[in-house]
Design an enzyme around this catalytic site. Structure first.
Site, PDB file in Angstrom:
ATOM      1  N   ASN A   7       0.877  -1.172   0.000  1.00 50.55           N
ATOM      2  CA  ASN A   7       0.000   0.000   0.000  1.00 50.55           C
ATOM      3  C   ASN A   7       0.913   1.221   0.000  1.00 50.55           C
ATOM      4  O   ASN A   7       1.498   1.575   1.018  1.00 50.55           O
ATOM      5  CB  ASN A   7      -0.889  -0.031   1.249  1.00 50.55           C
ATOM      6  N   ARG A  91      -2.588  -2.122  -3.408  1.00 52.81           N
ATOM      7  CA  ARG A  91      -3.800  -1.329  -3.222  1.00 52.81           C
ATOM      8  C   ARG A  91      -3.688  -0.128  -4.160  1.00 52.81           C
ATOM      9  O   ARG A  91      -2.705   0.606  -4.113  1.00 52.81           O
ATOM     10  CB  ARG A  91      -3.896  -0.835  -1.787  1.00 52.81           C
ATOM     11  N   HIS A 180     -13.084   2.712   0.063  1.00 52.75           N
ATOM     12  CA  HIS A 180     -13.130   1.638   1.069  1.00 52.75           C
ATOM     13  C   HIS A 180     -13.801   0.377   0.513  1.00 52.75           C
ATOM     14  O   HIS A 180     -14.298  -0.450   1.289  1.00 52.75           O
ATOM     15  CB  HIS A 180     -13.912   2.038   2.342  1.00 52.75           C
ATOM     16  N   HIS A 208     -17.869   1.453   7.744  1.00 54.10           N
ATOM     17  CA  HIS A 208     -16.415   1.496   7.930  1.00 54.10           C
ATOM     18  C   HIS A 208     -16.114   2.820   8.616  1.00 54.10           C
ATOM     19  O   HIS A 208     -16.241   3.886   8.018  1.00 54.10           O
ATOM     20  CB  HIS A 208     -15.723   1.402   6.560  1.00 54.10           C
ATOM     21  N   ARG A 241     -12.174  15.349   7.913  1.00 55.94           N
ATOM     22  CA  ARG A 241     -12.938  15.768   6.713  1.00 55.94           C
ATOM     23  C   ARG A 241     -14.347  16.190   7.114  1.00 55.94           C
ATOM     24  O   ARG A 241     -14.951  15.569   7.999  1.00 55.94           O
ATOM     25  CB  ARG A 241     -13.027  14.619   5.710  1.00 55.94           C
ATOM     26  N   PHE A 284     -11.100   9.472  18.152  1.00 54.97           N
ATOM     27  CA  PHE A 284     -12.328   9.289  18.948  1.00 54.97           C
ATOM     28  C   PHE A 284     -12.048   8.945  20.405  1.00 54.97           C
ATOM     29  O   PHE A 284     -12.898   9.172  21.268  1.00 54.97           O
ATOM     30  CB  PHE A 284     -13.224   8.228  18.288  1.00 54.97           C
ATOM     31  N   ARG A 285     -10.853   8.378  20.686  1.00 56.08           N
ATOM     32  CA  ARG A 285     -10.522   8.096  22.097  1.00 56.08           C
ATOM     33  C   ARG A 285     -10.389   9.407  22.866  1.00 56.08           C
ATOM     34  O   ARG A 285     -10.899   9.550  23.974  1.00 56.08           O
ATOM     35  CB  ARG A 285      -9.217   7.299  22.193  1.00 56.08           C
ATOM     36  N   GLU A 384      -8.219  -5.644   4.710  1.00 57.43           N
ATOM     37  CA  GLU A 384      -8.070  -5.305   3.291  1.00 57.43           C
ATOM     38  C   GLU A 384      -6.881  -6.029   2.674  1.00 57.43           C
ATOM     39  O   GLU A 384      -6.923  -6.444   1.511  1.00 57.43           O
ATOM     40  CB  GLU A 384      -7.924  -3.783   3.146  1.00 57.43           C
TER      41      GLU A 384
END
Ligand code: AMP
Length: 398
Positions: A7, A91, A180, A208, A241, A284-285, A384
């Site tokens: 990737n 990828r 995704h 996701h 975003r 988010f933590r 993935e």
């Protein structure tokens, strides 16, 4: 067969080496700061030591050479020689309308990927660099491209068209592509296995939720709608975003800040989302912690995210005239029980009921809905790299 999964970013290169006899991970790692100075972290999975040092990486070719050197070295290696690596899977972010499935790379395919560069100017050129670097170092080892967009090529026109003059689609290819796709494909197939039903008979909604987040409506195994659009900025508010926004905001902000279109676009991509709202973090933590300590903007950012996910699930249940299963995956989806619970809290009208104890489990494919829930809710860690390796093996053995 052993397959190297790559990737490639503009200054980074992530890799995994998998033994497809048993689908076992042999090693993984990351080259960073390629073209700046260079760093390689290599993690063999056979008990040998981790290599984690600055090394000179002027281009991606030196990065691939360094990875192969570590994969085959007596001290850090997992294979005897490069000849054991049967194929490389890459990828590739954007396959435009040209690629609805993974493909064996030849000169024609490479040219077609290059033609998609304007659609993903930051990503596709880097992916191509990775392909060329592998060819330079590994000779004619077969290489396969697996596209983030391919899974969504099954969307109908009513889902992928924007209501703008038609020639912007026909001449300039402006439409919803979605991203995704490899992740949505993997988790939806696993969900069907978990539910013990053929995927052709299932209506699934895959969420996701990571640094970048997207939702996909999967009817009978095919993507029929997805929240990201022409680029990954669309849909949900994400780490940085903005997600869906009235396009007039762009001109208004340019006029009132003196910034250019590209400066504002950069802010909408990199300084917006839950980071922009909270002023705390894109993680988010950190947001959960700040919210629990009374930070109202962190709470608002989380509320906005949960609300947007729940609204999109509702829209996709309507689009498919029902839903059998909802899947949570990626960093937040796999590790955020509070986020999952908050989203499912909106979905009582669909008959969604989650089991609070099951929802606390981590790190495995699990059903977190109750036996009486009308919709199965699942947490499925995405993989993935495994999809890329599987597609690569299938195409090389064809
Ligand atoms: P990904 O892009 O899939 O690697 O996801 C990365 C994001 O997952 C991070 O930015 C975090 O916001 C989120 N994440 C990771 N671990 C946790 C956790 N234990 N609880 C909540 N969110 C988490």
């Amino acid at each position: 067969m052993k397959i190297l999964v790559i990737n490639c970013g503009s200054s980074s290169l992530k890799y995994q080496l998998l033994d497809m006899d048993g689908e076992k991970l042999l090693a993984k790692g990351l080259c960073e700061r390629i073209g700046i100075d260079g760093h390689l972290q290599h993690k063999p999975q056979n008990g040998k030591p981790v290599f984690d040092e600055n090394i000179d990486l002027p281009t991606h070719t030196e990065a691939i050479a360094a990875v192969l050197d570590k994969l085959t070295s007596p001290e850090y290696g997992v294979v005897e020689s490069m000849s054991e690596i049967g194929a490389v899977g890459h990828r590739v972010v954007h396959g435009g309308e040209k690629f609805a499935a993974s493909v064996l790379i030849d000169d024609e395919v490479l040219a077609a990927i290059e033609e998609c560069n304007p659609l993903a100017p930051l990503h596709n050129p880097a992916n191509i660099t990775g392909i060329q670097a592998c060819a330079a170092v590994m000779g004619d080892v077969p290489q396969v491209a697996v596209f983030d967009t391919a899974f969504h090529q099954s969307m109908p026109g009513k889902a992928y068209m924007y209501a703008i003059p038609y020639e912007y689609y026909s001449d300039l290819k402006v439409r919803r592509y979605g991203f995704h796709g490899t992740s949505h494909r993997y988790v939806s197939a696993r969900a069907a296995e978990l539910l013990g039903k053929p995927i052709e008979e299932l209506k699934l909604i895959s969420c996701h939720m990571g640094n970048g987040s997207s939702i996909c409506a999967i009817d009978g195994g095919k993507s029929v709608d997805t929240s990201m659009g022409f680029t990954p900025i669309a849909g949900l508010p994400m780490g940085t975003r903005c997600g869906d926004i009235d396009v007039s905001v762009l001109e208004y902000l340019c006029q009132n800040t003196g910034k250019t279109v590209s400066e504002i676009t950069n802010i909408l991509n990199k300084k917006s989302g839950v980071l922009g709202i909270s002023g705390v973090s894109s993680d988010f933590r950190d947001l959960g912690k700040a919210a629990s300590e009374g930070n109202e903007r962190a709470s608002l950012a989380l509320d906005m995210f949960h609300y947007a996910v729940a609204k999109t699930i509702g829209a996709y249940a309507a689009a498919m005239n029902g839903v059998d299963g909802i899947i949570f995956t990626a960093g937040i989806g796999e590790n955020g029980p509070d986020t999952r619970a908050a989203i499912c809290g909106y979905l009582g009208y669909l008959g969604v009921e989650i089991c609070p104890k099951c929802n606390q489990k981590r790190g495995e494919d699990i059903v977190i809905s109750t036996a009486g829930s009308k919709v199965a809710v699942m947490v499925i860690p995405t993989n993935e790299e495994l999809v890329i390796a599987r597609d690569t093996k299938a195409l090389v053995e064809k």
